[in-house]
Design a protein around this motif. Structure first.
Motif, short mmCIF file in Angstrom:
data_model
loop_
_atom_site.label_atom_id
_atom_site.label_comp_id
_atom_site.label_asym_id
_atom_site.label_seq_id
_atom_site.Cartn_x
_atom_site.Cartn_y
_atom_site.Cartn_z
N ALA A 286 0.83 -1.21 0.00
CA ALA A 286 0.00 0.00 0.00
C ALA A 286 0.86 1.26 0.00
CB ALA A 286 -0.93 -0.01 1.20
N ALA A 287 1.95 1.24 0.77
CA ALA A 287 2.81 2.42 0.84
C ALA A 287 3.53 2.65 -0.48
CB ALA A 287 3.83 2.24 1.97
N VAL A 294 -3.57 4.53 5.25
CA VAL A 294 -3.62 3.08 5.45
C VAL A 294 -4.17 2.80 6.85
CG1 VAL A 294 -2.33 0.92 5.49
CG2 VAL A 294 -1.64 2.76 3.92
N VAL A 295 -5.35 2.21 6.90
CA VAL A 295 -5.99 1.87 8.17
C VAL A 295 -5.71 0.39 8.44
CG1 VAL A 295 -8.16 1.73 9.43
CG2 VAL A 295 -7.78 3.60 7.79
N SER A 296 -5.00 0.12 9.52
CA SER A 296 -4.62 -1.25 9.87
C SER A 296 -5.60 -1.83 10.89
CB SER A 296 -3.21 -1.28 10.43
OG SER A 296 -2.84 -2.58 10.82
N VAL A 297 -6.20 -2.96 10.55
CA VAL A 297 -7.16 -3.65 11.42
C VAL A 297 -6.59 -5.00 11.83
CG1 VAL A 297 -9.47 -4.64 11.58
CG2 VAL A 297 -9.11 -2.50 10.33
N GLY A 298 -6.52 -5.25 13.13
CA GLY A 298 -6.11 -6.57 13.61
C GLY A 298 -4.62 -6.82 13.67
N GLY A 326 4.82 5.10 7.38
CA GLY A 326 5.01 6.40 8.02
C GLY A 326 3.74 7.00 8.59
N GLU A 327 3.60 8.30 8.37
CA GLU A 327 2.48 9.05 8.97
C GLU A 327 1.13 8.69 8.37
OE1 GLU A 327 3.86 11.24 5.38
OE2 GLU A 327 4.82 10.29 7.11
N LYS A 328 1.11 7.92 7.30
CA LYS A 328 -0.16 7.53 6.68
C LYS A 328 -0.83 6.37 7.41
CE LYS A 328 1.29 8.94 2.03
NZ LYS A 328 1.51 8.49 0.64
N LEU A 329 -0.12 5.71 8.31
CA LEU A 329 -0.65 4.53 9.00
C LEU A 329 -1.50 4.95 10.19
CD1 LEU A 329 -0.69 1.43 9.23
CD2 LEU A 329 1.33 1.61 10.70
N VAL A 330 -2.72 4.41 10.26
CA VAL A 330 -3.65 4.71 11.34
C VAL A 330 -4.23 3.40 11.87
CG1 VAL A 330 -5.71 6.00 12.04
CG2 VAL A 330 -4.26 6.87 10.20
#
Length: 394
Positions: A286-287, A294-298, A326-330
């Motif tokens: 994704a990066a 980028v929304v990380s679930v689990g 980086g800063e795009k990860l939530v």
């Protein structure tokens, strides 16, 4: 009270109300001075120890060890300085036997309800705390030194992947400028994904299912745009629903599960890398293709998980993949919580709006239903309502 029972205060040890701390947030609100609290908190943290101290509990019974020797934690020493009795290694089965809010007694590492023994562990003394703390400090330093060496070696070997994207599959569905949700099969991932439904409805992000996280997407009626992982453990229907299937592969190109993909007649691409984590590969994918968010679930990753993970072979990959995003990860849980707050606010707003609309409709009907002017009709309607209410209270 039974005729032949004895008052627990007359017996040896510490007597008090027993609190079930298996659900800590709830227990912390109810515990008070003199209580005996049973918790499941190995390597108990300093903030939790302070909460127990502030509650002035008499004793804390831990299903595990207050200090496992894995990390140096100050919480147990704080509790010892506050003269809180500590018993450890009681085992999880104690929660099945204790009754929250019932009187109990702690004596010589044994926890009782009346004369019934419900749990037994080891009393903790000052020498034990100091020994475990020193062991934890040495253990943590050794692991961090090993981790730093592994991280350098991993980065040196995989730099073409993380810097130039060598080996990363091409995108079939454009990710540039799009929001992406990466669903991994970690604890609580299904609930988090359910709570993200409003976010998904509003932004229509690309969905990447990682391993059996793809099954969760399919079960919740989503069609993943990408599936990244071992297809051997993924439902056939989920695999067929995906826009693209990507198989993690060894650096030499060998991919586990390729035979299953071929048997299903599904096309797939390979992703050669040293990492064994499909989640890490999904984040890098994704990066590299310039996703906007980028929304990380689990798949949460924090310093506690690094400290407590005995097998740190996957840590270099986890760290570099998240640095790559980086800063795009939530974290998905944070996004879901924000949307739940917004949903409650919108619910109140809609309720108020509905009341205003209803009142406006009533006045519109009332103002045009009589023989007089609009204002006269409204006055007549209001007087009729007032008289009706007066009749109710006579």
């Amino acid at each position: 009270m039974s005729l032949f029972s004895r008052n627990e205060k007359d017996l040896p040890g510490i007597s008090g109300t027993v609190r079930d701390g298996s659900r800590l947030e709830r227990a912390l609100k109810r515990m008070g001075e003199g209580d005996i609290v049973v918790i499941d908190a190995p390597d108990i943290s300093r903030p939790l120890a302070q909460q127990l101290i502030d509650a002035k509990v008499a004793a804390v019974v831990n299903t595990g060890a207050f200090t496992t020797g894995f990390v140096p934690n100050y919480g147990p020493q704080m509790m010892r300085d506050a003269d809180i009795e500590m018993v450890q290694n009681v085992g999880d089965e104690v929660f099945e036997k204790l009754k929250d809010g019932k009187n109990g007694r702690l004596d010589d590492g044994k926890l009782y309800h009346g004369d019934r023994l419900i749990g037994q562990g080891d009393e903790v003394d000052q020498d034990e705390l100091e020994r475990a703390f020193d062991e934890g400090r040495t253990s943590m330093v050794d692991r961090l030194e090993a981790l730093s060496g592994n991280l350098v070696e991993f980065a040196k070997t995989e730099s073409p992947l993380y810097i130039d994207g060598l080996g990363i599959p091409d995108e079939t569905e454009p990710l540039h400028g799009r929001k992406v949700v990466v669903v991994s099969p970690g604890e609580g991932h299904r609930k988090t994904l359910e709570d993200l439904k409003n976010f998904i409805r509003e932004y229509e992000p690309l969905l990447i299912g990682v391993d059996t996280g793809a099954d969760t997407l399919f079960d919740l009626k989503y069609e993943p745009d990408y599936i990244i992982g071992d297809p051997e453990n993924i439902n056939s229907e989920a695999l067929r629903s995906a826009g693209c299937v990507i198989l993690p592969a060894d650096p030499d190109g060998h991919a586990v599960g390729l035979e299953r993909i071929q048997d299903l007649g599904i096309g797939a691409m390979t992703f050669p890398a040293l990492s064994d984590s499909a989640t890490d590969l999904a984040l890098v994918f994704a990066a590299h293709h310039d996703a906007d968010m980028v929304v990380s679930v689990g798949a949460p990753q924090n310093i506690d998980s690094i400290y407590h993970d005995e097998d740190q072979s996957g840590v270099p990959s986890a760290l570099l993949s998240r640095l790559k995003v980086g800063e795009k990860l939530v974290d998905g849980r944070m996004v879901a919580d924000l949307y739940q707050v917004n949903s409650r606010g919108f619910g109140v707003a809609w309720a108020i709006l509905a009341i205003f609309v209803a009142v406006a409709v009533i006045f519109a009907i009332a103002g045009t239903s009589g023989d007089g002017s609009v204002s006269e009709n409204l006055i007549d309607t209001w007087n009729s309502i007032a008289l009706w209410f007066q009749g109710l209270f006579k």
